[in-house]
Design an enzyme around this catalytic site. Sequence first.
Site, mmCIF file in Angstrom:
data_model
loop_
_atom_site.group_PDB
_atom_site.id
_atom_site.type_symbol
_atom_site.label_atom_id
_atom_site.label_comp_id
_atom_site.label_asym_id
_atom_site.label_seq_id
_atom_site.Cartn_x
_atom_site.Cartn_y
_atom_site.Cartn_z
ATOM 1 C CE LYS A 144 -3.110 2.822 2.684
ATOM 2 N NZ LYS A 144 -3.560 3.165 4.040
ATOM 3 N N GLY A 160 -7.835 9.399 10.438
ATOM 4 C CA GLY A 160 -8.032 9.465 11.879
ATOM 5 C C GLY A 160 -9.064 10.460 12.344
ATOM 6 C CB ALA A 166 -8.341 7.995 5.419
ATOM 7 N N GLY A 167 -10.967 8.071 7.361
ATOM 8 C CA GLY A 167 -12.096 8.914 7.698
ATOM 9 C C GLY A 167 -13.292 8.209 8.302
ATOM 10 C CG ASN A 192 -5.257 1.333 12.577
ATOM 11 O OD1 ASN A 192 -4.066 1.565 12.522
ATOM 12 N ND2 ASN A 192 -5.759 0.680 13.616
ATOM 13 C CB THR A 193 -8.234 5.792 13.820
ATOM 14 O OG1 THR A 193 -6.919 5.988 13.318
ATOM 15 C CG2 THR A 193 -8.417 6.617 15.088
#
Length: 263
Positions: A102, A163, A189-190, A211-212
């Site tokens: 990635k 994040g 993301a987001g 992830n977050t």
Amino acid sequence: MNNDTLLIAGKKYNSRLLVGTGKYKDFAETKAAIEASGAEIITIAIRRSNIGQNPNEPNLLDILPPSKYTLLPNTAGCYSADDAVRTLRLARELLDGHSLVKLEVLGDPQSLYPNVVETLAAAKTLVADGFQVMVYTSDDPIIARQLEDIGCIAIMPLASLIGSGMGILNPWNLQLLMERVQVPVIVDAGVGTASDAAIAMELGCGGVLMNTAIAAAQNPVLMACAMKQAVEAGRAAFLAGRMPKKLYSATPSSPTQGMIGRP
């Protein structure tokens, strides 16, 4: 749904949820959350995780073995094409020739927004060097097409800042992007909660990476379960095809013919 698989680099995956390995309180929580997510592809920040380059430290691969998961080394923390290329070449050495990666090249440490100029440059070098590149980028459909033309095997536009948990801020751009590329589009993301993941899948995205949203939840393992179900539900809704929206036009949900008192 049994035959509805995600195809990445010639391999079929039953799960359309991809997850990261950072920000958990310890390896035990990391392992439990990833197992609960049902993810088959896990992304690892080479600059922040030990996968063998530091022999005296705990090795992430001891709890997340390559025999069980498809590893996706990433270039989180890189701000230039040169740094990204160098990082992924190191990952390939550490993982015995592993080529699926990635790519992400960031523009600044505040927004973590992608630097698309450096991303394009790195993608060209990596593809020419034999890497199979999944690429984090903006939600610009023109840039997405250029990255596909270079040879990237998946386009990974941000839904909102890394994040941030702000969810999908521009669904229209994602739809434009998906219309212009043939490779899988994976929101990266987001995402903040399960409904964000479901919306991404309902739009027709091939998958969601996060992830977050899991690691920073009050109960990461439970959130991982929720994300798994949300991705599955959103995908099923997309395949089913939603009813058309009809502004100011209500329609009874039950038949109106043959009602008592009516001919």
